[in-house]
Every structure is written in structure tokens, then in C-alpha cells.
Design a protein around this motif. Structure first.
Motif: not given
Length: 1003
Positions: A332-349
């Protein structure tokens, strides 16, 4: 009359009624048995599943028991008086379904799915008024759908997925009040979705994906209040965006609108779908930022927005999706940083963010949820270091971070990640040393560190990864000696360490890796001699030891590497002769001995360039100066002494005498051959008569309406429609009016009585039944000539259309895209659904034929090979295939497997995208279409330049084109391990991440 007699008299009418009822029951079940036996006669059952569908003799009285209640696939009601279920799922049945099915009046269930049935559905099905469940998915039924199917007023499930139905969607199905599950997906329905489809009363599942539907998605679908699953994408091409009314489907659990031409923004109304667990919108032209209402979907587990034009930052509202397991925002064309909260999503695989414009650091908390399995952040602008906790849960399988600006060392925790199977960190600025334990991980199959600044040695403490196939440390700053324990990698096939500072000798143990086929140690500081143990690398195809400090002689043992294709020993300090034994290597076609201290006569290699021997002043013969000019003793290091001159003169004289003798012998041989040929010609007409009197045999693989003699009548010059290295193709019009293509195989003639397995393989190919493979109708043979009879394809080959300026106007983007997907399905069938699997070996645009509707069919199996084991390579005696399509490893190892087909298919995809041939003068010397495209796409303008302007210009969906381009480049990777399987190719081209494709969708 006695009382007992009177009582018996009263009972007689009752007994008569009971007997009548019993007879009626026996008659009913007997009639149903006869109906099933009649049905069986129209079914082909190669697996013998229906063998117990027979009339069995009843003991004693010689009567016949016809009760089918114990037959395979049959279920009767509780008192065994009537058949209520016919379940023939997944039995590999073929043939047709006869109208005898209508003689089972109490059927509640018909399951014929996952077979190979063809033909029309019998109209007698409409008389089964009790029918509740009807599943004919994954067959080849082909008649237009019944417009009056609504007669089945008790029907609850109608599943017709993956057949050949065509025409408009049936408009009156909404009249079935009980219908809950409707799947018409994977067919060839055209036109628009009827507005009446918003009037179903009980529908919970609607699948219309995988057709050729157009127009807007009706807003009326928003009235289906009971709907839980909605599939509308894939091959359909709608003319609008996502209807806001879909936000009314509050019971919806899964919404799949992937790959169907949607435009515009994401409606905020979708935030009302609070029960949604899967949202698939990939491969569209959706634009704008992702609205914050995405955070309302608290039950969402899978979110795929990949291959769109979404912009802005990754939405902060994703923090509320605590159940999220898969997040795919790639391309896509997303920009900016990777949000830090993605590291806290408990079920993300699974986290796929590659090919955006993301900046900043990778969140240090990523992986701390303990569940992460797949991470791909490649092709962004990320900097900083690699987080140390990515594998803290020991579940991480893929870590792909290449093509960023990452710095710092590789965390030691990566060396302890026992679950890791694929690691790609190339093209960054990583430094430090290789983590201890990395090369001892039990599951790792690929480790790539190319073009970084890694220093230090390859650690010798732990090198025993049992599954590691690919290891690339090239273009770093590694040093010290190569450890002897490097030989403890039993599965390693490709080993690259070029462009480093390794020194010391090459350890003989390197060829303890018996599967090694690429060994590149070039551009280092290795010294000493080449170990003769190099001959233990029996599978080696490429050996590059150039640009080192190697001394001593070239070991003659190299002749024992049977599949060696490329040998580069240039820019060393090697001395002595080039071993004459090397000329015995039939596969050796690329050599470079330049810039050493070699001497003596050059062996008679089959082909070479004179530059391969430059920088060796004492080499002679061949295209270089004669050995007499440098002295006959050059091979022994002699100079121009009188003894050497004398020996050189005598050698020259001997050479002249031998040459004269050879010339005289050649003249004599030519004369003898001329005489024999002349005397043989006198009998040629007789021999020809003998040949033509041999009987022809026609072997048919289905019912044919012509004979062998009628096939032979087609073999005239006027009927020729194609010529190639494999034979000549004729168009044949049979007396019945049917049209066939007849291929006369090349290289045949008198005495060709041995077919080398031809008949056995043709028998296998003749059983192939797939909509995207040209059907082999039969073959004719008279023991001297073989004729293959195929269904005729009126639009010729893809190659002819692509490279014919006038005809190529028919190939707009939609047609090209459909051809790509259909050809992929055909190859996928060969590789994954045939037993044994079939490797085509000559995939090219000229072997993809197009029918009257431009549907693609893979053709020409003249070089096909049958393989018992997937992934296993087989050695060929010579290179087969077409120039420009041949995979690199096939060329230099003569070993072929299904990955060779995948490379060729990647070239075909590039042809579809560019409109150019695999080899063109404009590419430059030695450059093919794969290398040319790789160079051009380094810039955005270059990407647009490679695309064929005849595809449709402004109207072409660029994101869809870019997906096919990426798939093409993956398929045409130089490294077989990096190429996807054909099952993966189909999945990427259609991008259904929640399904098992090729070809079945999971429901």
C-alpha cells in the motif's frame, strides 16, 4: 362356526391390509434399489467404491434381495423402508448423473461433491420435493442452471461451487423460504447480481465469488439480516465501491470482497459489523486512509487490506482489536512509524507490512505477546536495530526484514530461536558477528545476510542445522578460516560467501555436504591448493573459486562431478596443466581459467570463449597460439631451448602427417557412404510401401466419432497450423463436423519401435481432466509414427497473440490476467493433484493455448516427466525446453523438478505484462527478459515503461498489475528455494489467504 374360527375370520381383512402394506414397502425399497443400480451404470468408479451396489441372492428360496440400505454411501430411514441420503463425496467418480435419481422420492440429502462428474444435471431432481441438502461442488457439471429450482421448497443447502455453470445467475432462488446456504462460486456466471438476492428470508451464507460478474454490488444485499458469511470477490469485476448498506449486516462473521475491482474509500458503516471476525479486501483499488471505525470491530481476527492504495499512517484504532491474529497491510502507501501497540496485541501471529513507506524503528515490544509466527517488514525505510524479543515465545517461523536501513548487530536471541525456518536480513547495514547457534537451529531452511557489514568468523561451535538448504553470507566483512564443521550441514544445497575476507585453505570437509549444488567462495583470500575432495560434491553444478590466492594444480578429480555446468577458477595463482579429463564433462559449458599461471595445451572443451584463458601466457592450442609457438615443453614448464624447439618441430611434423592421413580417410569414408546411400535408394520405394502397410491403431481416452484413417486424412500441407521442434500440428475437420488438432511427433521414422515409456506416459496424460489443460482425446500409432489428437483451440497460442501486432489487440488486461490465473491452475493441477505428479518441462507462451472464449489451456506434454516424489530432482541426459524459459539450475545441473516449471511460468507472466519475447535485441547481449525487468523496475518510471501499452492504458488496475509482476519475479528467482509452489502462485494471484486453493475453498 367356532369362536376361534370366527375370530380368525375377523382378522383376515386386517392381515390382508398388513400384507398389502408390507408388499408396498418391499416394492418401494426394491424400486429404489433398481433406481440406484440404474444410476450406477452411468458412473465410472475406478476406485471400486460402489462394488457392493449389486443384487444379492437370498439363501434358500432363490429370491433376490434388493435392499440398498447397507450399500456404500446410502442411508435409509429408521425402519429401513426408503433411501433418504445419497453421499458419494470424494470417491473419484466420473461420468454423468442419470435421471434415475428422480426415482428416490424421499431423498433428503444428495452429496456428489469432489468428484469428476460431467454433463447436465437431470431435471428429475426437481421432483424430489423433500430434498434439504444438495451439494455438487468441485465437479464439471456444465449446463445452465435451472431457472425453476425454486420448486424445491424444503431446500436448506445448495452448494454448486467450482463447476462449469454459465449464463446469468438464477434469479428465483430467493423464493425458497428455507434456503440457508447458497454457493454458486467458482463457475462462469456472467452479468449482474440480481436485485432479488436481497430478498432471501433465511440465508446465512452467500458465495458468488470466482465468477465473471460485473456491475455494482447491489445495495439490496444489505437487507439479508440473517447473513453470516458473504463472499463476492475473485474474478468478478464490479464497477463501484463497497455499498454502505453492507453495514446493516450486523450478524456478519466473514466478509470477503477481495480482488474484484472495488474503488473508493472504506465506508465508515462497516464499523457496525461488530461480530465480524474476518475482513478481506485485498487486491482492489481502495484509496484514502483507513477510517478509525475499524477499531469498533472488536471480534476481528483476520484483517487483510493488502494490494490497495490506502495511504496515511497505520490507524491507531487497531489498538482496540485485541483478538487480531492476522494483519496484512502489505503493498500500500502507508507511511510513518510502525505503531508500538502492535507489539502488545496479545493474539497477533502474522504481521505483513512489506512494500510500504514505513519509517522509524521496529517496535521493541514486537514479539512479546509470545504468539508471533510470521513477520515480513521488508522493502520499507525502517532504521534502528532488530528487537531482541521477536522470538521470545519460540513460535517465530519467518523473519523477513531485508531491504531496509537497519543497523546494529543481529540479536543473540535469533540464534536461540528454535522455531525459525526462514530468515532474510539482506540489504541492510547490520554489523557485529553471526550469533552463536544460528547455524544449529533445528528448523531453519533459509538464512540470507547478503550485503551487510557483518564481521568475524563463521562460528564453528554449532553447525549442524539438519534442514538448512540455503545460506548466503555474500558481500559482508567476514574473515578467518572457514571452519571444518561447515560440512555438518547435510541438507545444504546453495552456499554463498563471496565478497568477504575469508583466508586459509578450503576445508576438504566442505564436500561432506552431499546435496550441495552451488558453491560460491569467490572474492576472498583463500590460499593453498584446491582440495581433491571437491570431487565428493557429486551434485555440484556451479563451482566458483575465482578471485582468491589459490595455488597448486587444478585437481583432475573434478572430472568426477558429473553435473558440473559452471567452473570459474580465474584470478588465482594456479599452475600446471588444465586437466584434459575435464573435457569429458558433457555438461560443462561455462568455464573461466583466466589470470593464473597455467601452461600447456588447452583441452578440447565443447565450447568456450577465448577470454576464459586470458592472462596465462604459457597456455596454447585451440583459439590461442599454437603450442609450437610457445615451445613443446610448455606443458612441463620448459622454455625455448634448442631441445624444446627440436621437440616442437618434430611434434609439428607428426601433426601434419596425422592431418593428411585423417583427410584421406575422410574422403574414403564419404565415398563409401555415397555408394551405400545410392544402392539403398533403389529400395526406398519398397521400404516406403512396407511402412505404409503397417496397421494404425487409435487409442481413445473418451468416446470419439472418428477413426484412425480419418485422422490420417488430415495430414496434408494445407492443414498445417503450426510447426515446432517437437513436431508438426494439423487442423482436422472430422466427418461429423468436430474439429481436432493432430500433432505428428518429430524425430520418428523407420525402426522407431521402442517408445521409451511413451505409451505409459501418454496413458497417464490421457486421464488428465482439468478445465485449464488441453484435453488429449487419443493417439494413433503404427509403431513408426505417433500422432496425438487434441481438442482444437481456435484462438491459437498465447505467444502468437502476444507477439502479433494485429491479433494482440484482443489481449486487454482482464484477458491477460484471466489467462495467468487459468494457466496457473492448470500447472497447479499437474504438480499437486496428479499422482504421480507431472513436470511439464516446456512451459512457454506458445504452449498455452486459447479457446474461443480466450480461456487458457496448458498444452504440449512432449517433454513431460512423471515424478513419484514432490521436490525430488531427476537428472536429464540433456537440456530440454525452450531458450529464454529454462531455469538456471536446470541449465547447469541438468536436474529438473517442479521448480523448473515455476521459473518458466514466471517468464510467461513477464511476457504477459510486457508484451515482449523472452529474448529481445533491445535487452542487450546476454540479457533476457528476467534480467531486463529487474533492472527497469528500480524506478517508478521504469516500472511503467516495462508494461505493454496494448493492455488498455489508463483503465488498467495498476495494483493488480503490480501483484502479477511481483509473482512473476518470485517465480523467476535465480534460486529455486525462493520460488513459490504452484499452489502458492495460485493463492497469490487470487489472494485468498483464508483458503486452501488449488482448487478447493474451505467453507
Amino acid at each position: 362356526m367356532s369362536f376361534s374360527s370366527f375370530f380368525l375370520f375377523l382378522k383376515l381383512p386386517f392381515l390382508f391390509v398388513v400384507l398389502q402394506m408390507g408388499a408396498a414397502v418391499l416394492g418401494q425399497i426394491s424400486n429404489e434399489a433398481l433406481a440406484l443400480l440404474a444410476l450406477k451404470t452411468s458412473i465410472n468408479d475406478p476406485g471400486g467404491h460402489l462394488e457392493n451396489w449389486v443384487q444379492q441372492q437370498q439363501g434358500g428360496n432363490g429370491g433376490v434381495s434388493t435392499s440398498p440400505c447397507t450399500w456404500t454411501g446410502i442411508t435409509c430411514n429408521s425402519n429401513m423402508t426408503s433411501v433418504i441420503s445419497l453421499n458419494l463425496s470424494t470417491m473419484n467418480l466420473s461420468g454423468s448423473v442419470s435421471g434415475d435419481l428422480g426415482n428416490l422420492p424421499n431423498l433428503l440429502n444428495i452429496s456428489l461433491d469432489c468428484n469428476n462428474f460431467t454433463g447436465e444435471l437431470p431435471p428429475q431432481i426437481l421432483s424430489l420435493s423433500a430434498l434439504q441438502y444438495f451439494n455438487i461442488s468441485n465437479n464439471n457439471f456444465s449446463n445452465p442452471f435451472f431457472s425453476n429450482f425454486s420448486q424445491l421448497q424444503n431446500l436448506q443447502v445448495l452448494d454448486c461451487y467450482n463447476n462449469n455453470f454459465s449464463g446469468p445467475l438464477p434469479g428465483d432462488l430467493w423464493r425458497i423460504p428455507t434456503l440457508q446456504h447458497l454457493s454458486l462460486a467458482g463457475n462462469y456466471f456472467t452479468g449482474v447480481i440480481p436485485l432479488e438476492y436481497g430478498s432471501f428470508q433465511s440465508l446465512t451464507y452467500l458465495g458468488l465469488n470466482g465468477n465473471n460478474l460485473v456491475g455494482p454490488i447491489p445495495s439490496e444485499l444489505g437487507q439479508l439480516q440473517e447473513l453470516q458469511q458473504l463472499y463476492l470477490g475473485y474474478f468478478n469485476n464490479y464497477s463501484s465501491g463497497i455499498p454502505v448498506s453492507l453495514g446493516n449486516l450486523t450478524n456478519l462473521v466473514r466478509l470477503d470482497l477481495g480482488s474484484c475491482g472495488l474503488t473508493g474509500a472504506l465506508p465508515v458503516e462497516l464499523g457496525n459489523l461488530r461480530n465480524l471476525d474476518s475482513l478481506f479486501l485485498q487486491l482492489n483499488n481502495l484509496t484514502g486512509p483507513v477510517p478509525a471505525v475499524i477499531g469498533n470491530l472488536l471480534n476481528l481476527k483476520s484483517l487483510d487490506l493488502s494490494y490497495n492504495n490506502f495511504s496515511g499512517e497505520i490507524p491507531a484504532a487497531l489498538i482496540y482489536l485485541q483478538k487480531l491474529e492476522l494483519l496484512s497491510l502489505m503493498s500500500n502507501q502507508f507511511e510513518g512509524p510502525i505503531p508500538s501497540f502492535l507489539g502488545n496485541l496479545p493474539n497477533l501471529q502474522v504481521l505483513y507490512l512489506w512494500q510500504n513507506h514505513l519509517t522509524g524503528n521496529i517496535p521493541p515490544t514486537l514479539g512479546e505477546n509470545m504468539n508471533l509466527t510470521h513477520v515480513d517488514l521488508s522493502s520499507n525505510l525502517l532504521n534502528g536495530t532488530i528487537p531482541i524479543n521477536l522470538c521470545i515465545g519460540q513460535n517465530l517461523q519467518w523473519l523477513i526484514l531485508d531491504q531496509n536501513n537497519l543497523t546494529g548487530p543481529i540479536p543473540d536471541s535469533i540464534g536461540n530461536c528454535q522455531s525459525l525456518s526462514k530468515l532474510r536480513l539482506g540489504y541492510n547495514s547490520l554489523n557485529g558477528s553471526i550469533p552463536l547457534g544460528l547455524l544449529g537451529l533445528p528448523n531453519i531452511s533459509m538464512a540470507e545476510f547478503k550485503s551487510n557489514q557483518i564481521t568475524g568468523p563463521i562460528p564453528s561451535e554449532i553447525i549442524d542445522s539438519p534442514l538448512l538448504e540455503f545460506l548466503d553470507f555474500s558481500d559482508n566483512q567476514l574473515s578467518n578460516e572457514l571452519p571444518e564443521s561447515i560440512g555438518n550441514l547435510p541438507s545444504l544445497q546453495q552456499f554463498y560467501i563471496s565478497g568477504n575476507e575469508f583466508n586459509g585453505s578450503i576445508p576438504p570437509q566442505i564436500c561432506d555436504m552431499l546435496r550441495l549444488n552451488i558453491l560460491d567462495l569467490s572474492d576472498n583470500r583463500f590460499s593453498g591448493s584446491i582440495p581433491p575432495e571437491i570431487a565428493n560434491c557429486k551434485n555440484l553444478g556451479l563451482l566458483d573459486l575465482s578471485q582468491n590466492d589459490l595455488t597448486g594444480q587444478i585437481p583432475p578429480e573434478i572430472e568426477y562431478i558429473p553435473d558440473l555446468y559452471l567452473l570459474n577458477l580465474s584470478h588465482n595463482d594456479l599452475s600446471g596443466q588444465i586437466p584434459p579429463q575435464l573435457q569429458l564433462l558433457q555438461t560443462l559449458s561455462i568455464i573461466d581459467f583466466s589470470y593464473n599461471n597455467l601452461s600447456g595445451k588447452i583441452p578440447q572443451f565443447s565450447s568456450y570463449n577465448i577470454s576464459a584463458f586470458a592472462g596465462n601466457p604459457y597456455l596454447c592450442g585451440g583459439l590461442l597460439q599454437s603450442c609450437a609457438a610457445v615451445g613443446g615443453g610448455a606443458a612441463a614448464g620448459a622454455s625455448s631451448s634448442s631441445h624444446g624447439r627440436s621437440r616442437g618441430s618434430s611434434n609439428l611434423l607428426a601433426w601434419l602427417v596425422g592431418a593428411l592421413f585423417s583427410a584421406a580417410f575422410l574422403v574414403l569414408l564419404i565415398g563409401v557412404c555415397w555408394y551405400l546411400r545410392k544402392s539403398h535408394c533403389n529400395a526406398s520405394k519398397y521400404c516406403q510401401r512396407q511402412s505404409t502397410t503397417r496397421p494404425w491403431k487409435l487409442t481413445a481416452f473418451q468416446r470419439l466419432d472418428f477413426t484412425a484413417s480419418q485422422v490420417l486424412d488430415c495430414l496434408t500441407e494445407d492443414n498445417i497450423i503450426g510447426r515446432g521442434g517437437a513436431g508438426t500440428v494439423y487442423k482436422g475437420v472430422m466427418p461429423s463436423g468436430s474439429i481436432v488438432a493432430v500433432k505428428r511427433l518429430a524425430g520418428e521414422g523407420k525402426g522407431a519401435s521402442h517408445d521409451h515409456g511413451f505409451s505409459a506416459e501418454i496413458q497417464t496424460l490421457g486421464k488428465i481432466r482439468h478445465r485449464n489443460i488441453v484435453r488429449l482425446l487419443g493417439f494413433c500409432s503404427n509403431h513408426e509414427t505417433n500422432l496425438l489428437v487434441y481438442e482444437y483451440m481456435p484462438n491459437g497460442s498465447l505467444g502468437e497473440l502476444l507477439h502479433n501486432k494485429e491479433r494482440s489487440q484482443n489481449l486487454d488486461w482482464e484477458t491477460r490476467y484471466n489467462i495467468a490465473v487459468q494457466a496457473a491452475h492448470g500447472l497447479c493441477y499437474l504438480h499437486h493433484d496428479c499422482s504421480p505428479l507431472i513436470v511439464h518441462r516446456d512451459v512457454k507462451s506458445n504452449n498455452i493455448l486459447l479457446d474461443s472464449s480466450f480461456q487458457a489451456h496448458v498444452a504440449d506434454f512432449g517433454l513431460a516427466k512423471l515424478f513419484q516424489d514432490s521436490g525430488k530432482s531427476e537428472s536429464m541426459s540433456s537440456i530440454a525446453g525452450s531458450y529464454g524459459y529454462i531455469a538456471p539450475e536446470y541449465a547447469y545441473t541438468l536436474k529438473v523438478n517442479e521448480k523448473s516449471d515455476i521459473y518458466s511460468f514466471g517468464v510467461v507472466l513477464l511476457e504477459l505484462l510486457t508484451g515482449k519475447r523472452p529474448i529481445e535485441a533491445e535487452y542487450g547481449d546476454g540479457i533476457d527478459i528476467v534480467q531486463w525487468v529487474r533492472r527497469k523496475i528500480q524506478t517508478k518510471d521504469g516500472v511503467l515503461e516495462v508494461l505493454d501499452p496494448r493492455m488498455g492504458g489508463v483503465g488498467v488496475p495498476l495494483q493488480e498489475v503490480m501483484l502479477v509482476l511481483r509473482v512473476a519475479l518470485l517465480c523467476s528467482s535465480d534460486l529455486p528455494i525462493e520460488r513459490p509452489t504452484m499452489r502458492d502462485v495460485v493463492q497469490m494471484l487470487t489472494d485468498l489467504p483464508h483458503s486452501n486453493l488449488c482448487p478447493i475453498l474451505t467453507m
